[in-house]
Design a protein around this motif. Structure first.
Motif, mmCIF file in Angstrom:
data_model
loop_
_atom_site.group_PDB
_atom_site.id
_atom_site.type_symbol
_atom_site.label_atom_id
_atom_site.label_comp_id
_atom_site.label_asym_id
_atom_site.label_seq_id
_atom_site.Cartn_x
_atom_site.Cartn_y
_atom_site.Cartn_z
ATOM 1 N N GLY A 166 -4.878 6.985 1.338
ATOM 2 C CA GLY A 166 -4.955 6.561 2.729
ATOM 3 C C GLY A 166 -3.636 6.130 3.345
ATOM 4 N N TYR A 167 -2.588 6.099 2.549
ATOM 5 C CA TYR A 167 -1.280 5.660 3.045
ATOM 6 C C TYR A 167 -0.192 6.141 2.094
ATOM 7 N N ILE A 168 1.057 5.993 2.543
ATOM 8 C CA ILE A 168 2.212 6.225 1.692
ATOM 9 C C ILE A 168 3.151 5.033 1.819
ATOM 10 N N ASP A 169 3.670 4.568 0.701
ATOM 11 C CA ASP A 169 4.591 3.433 0.716
ATOM 12 C C ASP A 169 5.967 3.878 1.195
ATOM 13 N N PHE A 170 6.604 3.008 1.969
ATOM 14 C CA PHE A 170 7.922 3.300 2.525
ATOM 15 C C PHE A 170 8.754 2.034 2.534
ATOM 16 N N ARG A 171 9.890 2.070 1.861
ATOM 17 C CA ARG A 171 10.790 0.919 1.866
ATOM 18 C C ARG A 171 11.841 1.102 2.951
ATOM 19 N N LEU A 172 11.788 0.230 3.917
ATOM 20 C CA LEU A 172 12.703 0.280 5.055
ATOM 21 C C LEU A 172 13.924 -0.587 4.742
ATOM 22 N N TYR A 173 15.064 0.060 4.597
ATOM 23 C CA TYR A 173 16.331 -0.558 4.203
ATOM 24 C C TYR A 173 16.359 -0.941 2.720
ATOM 25 N N THR A 196 -0.461 5.510 8.714
ATOM 26 C CA THR A 196 -0.562 5.924 7.311
ATOM 27 C C THR A 196 0.714 5.616 6.527
ATOM 28 N N ILE A 197 1.751 5.151 7.221
ATOM 29 C CA ILE A 197 2.970 4.710 6.541
ATOM 30 C C ILE A 197 2.852 3.205 6.311
ATOM 31 N N ARG A 198 2.844 2.788 5.057
ATOM 32 C CA ARG A 198 2.779 1.353 4.746
ATOM 33 C C ARG A 198 4.192 0.898 4.398
ATOM 34 N N ALA A 199 4.850 0.309 5.369
ATOM 35 C CA ALA A 199 6.269 -0.032 5.230
ATOM 36 C C ALA A 199 6.451 -1.485 4.797
ATOM 37 N N TYR A 200 7.481 -1.692 4.009
ATOM 38 C CA TYR A 200 7.866 -3.050 3.646
ATOM 39 C C TYR A 200 9.378 -3.139 3.656
ATOM 40 N N ALA A 201 9.874 -4.355 3.858
ATOM 41 C CA ALA A 201 11.319 -4.557 3.945
ATOM 42 C C ALA A 201 11.687 -5.916 3.387
ATOM 43 N N PHE A 225 3.262 -3.119 8.469
ATOM 44 C CA PHE A 225 4.627 -3.568 8.158
ATOM 45 C C PHE A 225 4.575 -4.934 7.506
ATOM 46 N N THR A 226 5.248 -5.075 6.359
ATOM 47 C CA THR A 226 5.317 -6.338 5.632
ATOM 48 C C THR A 226 6.766 -6.721 5.406
ATOM 49 N N LEU A 227 7.091 -7.970 5.742
ATOM 50 C CA LEU A 227 8.462 -8.453 5.593
ATOM 51 C C LEU A 227 8.559 -9.454 4.452
ATOM 52 N N ASN A 228 9.556 -9.243 3.586
ATOM 53 C CA ASN A 228 9.916 -10.208 2.552
ATOM 54 C C ASN A 228 11.169 -10.946 3.010
ATOM 55 N N LEU A 229 11.147 -12.266 2.934
ATOM 56 C CA LEU A 229 12.302 -13.074 3.329
ATOM 57 C C LEU A 229 13.289 -13.108 2.168
ATOM 58 N N SER A 230 14.318 -12.324 2.290
ATOM 59 C CA SER A 230 15.287 -12.157 1.216
ATOM 60 C C SER A 230 16.246 -13.338 1.152
#
Length: 319
Positions: A166-173, A196-201, A225-230
């Motif tokens: 149902g989706y594809i993982d995508f790492r943005l940056y 359908t793009i499941r993005a995380y950064a 879109f999911t953000l991790n606080l780096s």
């Protein structure tokens, strides 16, 4: 400017990030004049040298007025080679991913510059030049990023993945970061149109995200879109505010232990040391990153899971 040196590559990145293309071109020509390509290389070997990639980058700069004409099916066509805008498939990151130049595109960077893994990769000619080109595309023709990503997700293998789960993982940056409000909004608008793009950064550009919320509202950020606080950034005072937003999963923290080691090479003793160091910082909900994206759980990767791992601090050793 000797572009084989890390600091000079960073300086060239900065010129490009600021839009000083003619100054960057001059630096590239100067490098080729003072550092000609070694003789006796095979054709294949010659194509992989820094000199060859710099020549192709000059070609790209000379054709900026026809940047759309250089794009074709997910790639940028250069004088003697072509580059993929998106990457997929290596031992550490199997997901589709995208990068721009580190440091110059990282407005939130601070102490992270002392352990930034991207600065290890900058020694390789291919990623160095690809990052430069992607930085320019972000500034001059961001629509190409959307066209290229749509092309990628419609490849047979990726379509099969989407049909199955149902989706594809995508790492943005994978390298670099969100450089300004313009590109941040572009990405969020694109993701909203492509559920359908499941993005995380992972990002340290926290002030930029707060600005975006003030300008456009939290609804700018789609559910995919999911953000991790780096860790290692300059905006420590904004962390608690950032954690209140639905699109923020939690922190991703690089922790110093007695020896620098890649996460996937840690011994049991080093894992215990890492967890102990996290507890000493007052972290109650910690999860150790195994270092190989997608291998951490049977349900998917923790950094992209904004439900099960909401408010967990995912930890990794400085390396």
């Amino acid at each position: 400017m000797d572009l084989s040196k890390r600091q000079n590559k960073i300086k060239l990145n900065a010129l490009i990030s600021r839009g000083h293309y003619q100054a960057a071109r001059f630096a590239c020509v100067e490098y080729l004049t003072n550092h000609p390509q070694p003789k006796g290389l095979s054709k294949s070997g010659a194509n992989q040298t820094l000199q060859s990639y710099i020549k192709n980058f000059i070609y790209f700069l000379d054709n900026l007025d026809n940047i759309k004409g250089l794009y074709n099916k997910g790639k940028i066509q250069l004088a003697t080679t072509s580059i993929n805008i998106y990457k997929k498939g290596n031992s550490k990151l199997s997901f589709l991913n995208y990068s721009n130049s580190p440091v110059s595109n990282c407005p939130g960077a601070a102490e992270c510059l002392t352990f930034c893994y991207s600065l290890n990769s900058i020694r390789f000619p291919a990623p160095f030049v690809i990052w430069l080109i992607c930085t320019i595309i972000e500034k001059e023709a961001p629509y190409i990023l959307g066209e290229a990503l749509s092309y990628e997700i419609n490849k047979p293998g990726n379509k099969k993945t989407i049909e199955a789960q149902g989706y594809i993982d995508f790492r943005l940056y994978n390298d670099g970061d969100f450089r300004d409000l313009y590109i941040l909004k572009y990405w969020m608008d694109y993701l909203k149109e492509h559920p359908t793009i499941r993005a995380y950064a992972y990002s340290k550009s926290w002030a930029l995200f707060l600005h975006a919320v003030k300008m456009y509202g939290v609804e700018l950020f789609p559910d995919n879109f999911t953000l991790n606080l780096s860790s290692g950034g300059r905006y420590h005072n904004l962390k608690d505010i950032m954690k209140t937003f639905k699109f923020v999963r939690g922190e991703f923290l690089a922790v110093k232990i007695s020896q620098k080691v890649a996460a996937h090479k840690m011994t049991k003793e080093q894992r215990r040391e890492l967890m102990s160091a996290a507890r000493e910082r007052g972290i109650k909900k910690a999860f150790i990153c195994p270092g190989l994206c997608g291998s951490c759980t049977t349900r998917g990767h923790a950094c992209g899971d904004n439900k099960t791992f909401k408010n967990y601090t995912i930890i990794t050793p400085e390396h």
